[in-house]
Structure formats: structure tokens, C-alpha cells
Design an enzyme around this catalytic site. Structure first.
Site, PDB file in Angstrom:
ATOM      1  N   LYS A  50       0.831  -1.204   0.000  1.00  0.00           N
ATOM      2  CA  LYS A  50       0.000   0.000   0.000  1.00  0.00           C
ATOM      3  C   LYS A  50       0.866   1.255   0.000  1.00  0.00           C
ATOM      4  O   LYS A  50       0.601   2.220  -0.741  1.00  0.00           O
ATOM      5  CB  LYS A  50      -0.920   0.000   1.227  1.00  0.00           C
ATOM      6  CG  LYS A  50      -2.053  -1.009   1.170  1.00  0.00           C
ATOM      7  CD  LYS A  50      -2.901  -0.950   2.439  1.00  0.00           C
ATOM      8  CE  LYS A  50      -4.054  -1.938   2.380  1.00  0.00           C
ATOM      9  NZ  LYS A  50      -4.894  -1.882   3.604  1.00  0.00           N
ATOM     10  N   ALA A  67      -1.273   0.821   6.520  1.00  0.00           N
ATOM     11  CA  ALA A  67      -1.570  -0.270   7.445  1.00  0.00           C
ATOM     12  C   ALA A  67      -2.538  -1.258   6.804  1.00  0.00           C
ATOM     13  O   ALA A  67      -3.281  -0.915   5.878  1.00  0.00           O
ATOM     14  CB  ALA A  67      -2.162   0.278   8.741  1.00  0.00           C
ATOM     15  N   ASP A  68      -2.519  -2.473   7.323  1.00  0.00           N
ATOM     16  CA  ASP A  68      -3.475  -3.490   6.883  1.00  0.00           C
ATOM     17  C   ASP A  68      -3.837  -4.358   8.080  1.00  0.00           C
ATOM     18  O   ASP A  68      -2.977  -4.675   8.913  1.00  0.00           O
ATOM     19  CB  ASP A  68      -2.885  -4.362   5.774  1.00  0.00           C
ATOM     20  CG  ASP A  68      -3.946  -5.242   5.126  1.00  0.00           C
ATOM     21  OD1 ASP A  68      -4.669  -4.732   4.253  1.00  0.00           O
ATOM     22  OD2 ASP A  68      -4.066  -6.414   5.520  1.00  0.00           O
ATOM     23  N   THR A  69      -5.110  -4.751   8.164  1.00  0.00           N
ATOM     24  CA  THR A  69      -5.602  -5.503   9.317  1.00  0.00           C
ATOM     25  C   THR A  69      -6.343  -6.756   8.872  1.00  0.00           C
ATOM     26  O   THR A  69      -7.120  -6.715   7.917  1.00  0.00           O
ATOM     27  CB  THR A  69      -6.558  -4.625  10.158  1.00  0.00           C
ATOM     28  OG1 THR A  69      -5.877  -3.448  10.590  1.00  0.00           O
ATOM     29  CG2 THR A  69      -7.051  -5.392  11.386  1.00  0.00           C
ATOM     30  N   GLY A 104      -0.558  -4.785  10.347  1.00  0.00           N
ATOM     31  CA  GLY A 104       0.788  -4.473   9.899  1.00  0.00           C
ATOM     32  C   GLY A 104       0.859  -3.013   9.522  1.00  0.00           C
ATOM     33  O   GLY A 104      -0.098  -2.452   8.978  1.00  0.00           O
TER      34      GLY A 104
END
Length: 204
Positions: A50, A67-69, A104
Site C-alpha cells: 500500500k 496499514a493493513d488488518t 501491519g
């Protein structure tokens, strides 16, 4: 300038809590989850992708945060549900059970990539079928990993939490704050001086 590489209004709200000025640029990325990788590897890699997708739209001096969840129940990865039926199935799985939330984060500072992840354990109370159906009809679960938003109506189903609450929302602020401070991207000395000046005014 700080750039938040995210289309999530929740991450925008969380980053605002740090008192920083920033702009938002939504990453153009087709997220692909590799089920053979560990959850922490998945979220860190997606966060990096991203950030990299937004880099070309920014100047070299910009600081990019992405961020990634994902939600993990046992060994199953629960991303964003594709539809209401999938949201119902996800919520039924975690009803009355513990699950883990991984986020992350990636920061692009100059030519350096700084990445980390956070994990939080969440326990849902046992939900009635009618409750799940009602919650799904609100549409809140449809754009969220694990099909719930702890900061919204979904929070009423949470029985216990072990770890960072902001991580479950989508951006682990304690770790992010520490990195920003350690790298000098937040000027604590300036803030302290401002606080002292305000105190002096109050004394007058």
C-alpha cells in the site's frame, strides 16, 4: 508532509489523535492474501504494498504511513466479507470465542522502509442468531476485517480484550507513536515548550 495511505476513515480518525497534520491518499491495490503465509507476514507485506503504491504520487520528502488488518480465528483468516452472507458466517464463527487481530504498519521515510505488526486477542460473547442478523443488516460489518467494528456497534459483542485496542480499530498507535518520536518526526521538546508557555499565561 505526512501521507496516510489508507481509505479507512477509522485510521484517519486514529492518526488525527496524535495531533499531526497529514493528507490522505487511497492506495490503488488489489489485496491478495496468501493463506500459506503467517498472519504477521501477510499484514506487513500488504502494508508495504500500500505504501509503495502511493509513493509515486508523493514527493521524496513525504512520510508515508500505511496499514493493513486481518482477523484470525484458529487458523482461518477472516478478511473483509464479500457480502452479508459471508459476514454472517464470520460472526457466527467468532461468537463466544477468542480470536486474534493483526495489523501491519509500514512507514516510508526518505528511502527507508520501517515496518512492524501488532496483535491483540479479542473475546466475543455468545451472540444470538437474531443479534447477528440485526448487526449484519446495519451494513457496519461489510467493510471491516472479521466483519465487525469494535469502535462501533460491534463493540457491544466484545467481552474481553488483551492487548492494544487501537490495533483492533486498525492502527496501533502506541508502537506508531514510539517510532515517530524515536525518528524525531514528532518534536516533543517543542510541545513541552508550548506547554510551559501556556502555564505561564495561566499564572498571569
Amino acid at each position: 508532509m505526512i501521507i496516510l495511505a489508507s481509505s479507512s476513515p477509522r485510521r484517519k480518525q486514529l492518526l488525527s489523535q496524535l495531533g499531526l497534520e497529514f493528507e490522505v491518499i487511497s492506495p490503488q491495490l488489489h489485496e491478495v492474501i496468501d493463506p500459506l503465509k503467517k498472519p504477521q507476514e501477510i499484514v506487513v507485506e500488504l502494508a508495504k504494498e500500500k505504501a509503495r503504491s502511493v509513493r509515486k504520487k508523493c514527493s521524496e520528502s513525504d512520510i508515508i504511513i500505511s496499514a493493513d488488518t486481518i482477523v484470525v480465528y484458529k487458523k482461518s483468516i477472516l478478511g473483509k466479507p464479500a457480502n452479508e452472507s459471508e459476514a454472517f458466517d464470520m460472526l457466527s464463527k467468532i461468537s463466544g470465542k477468542w480470536h486474534r487481530v493483526y495489523t501491519g504498519v509500514c512507514l516510508l521515510v526518505d528511502n527507508e522502509e520501517i515496518s512492524f505488526y501488532e496483535v491483540t486477542k479479542v473475546k466475543f460473547r455468545k451472540m444470538e442468531k437474531a443479534e447477528i442478523e440485526y448487526y449484519v443488516r446495519t451494513k457496519e460489518p461489510l467493510d471491516k476485517a472479521g466483519a465487525y467494528g469494535i469502535q462501533g456497534l460491534g463493540g457491544v459483542f466484545v467481552e474481553k480484550i488483551i492487548g492494544d485496542y487501537t490495533n483492533v480499530v486498525g492502527l496501533p498507535l502506541p508502537k506508531l507513536w514510539k517510532i515517530l518520536v524515536d525518528r524525531g518526526l514528532i518534536d516533543l521538546s517543542g510541545f513541552e515548550k508550548g506547554t510551559k508557555r501556556e502555564t505561564a499565561k495561566q499564572r498571569q
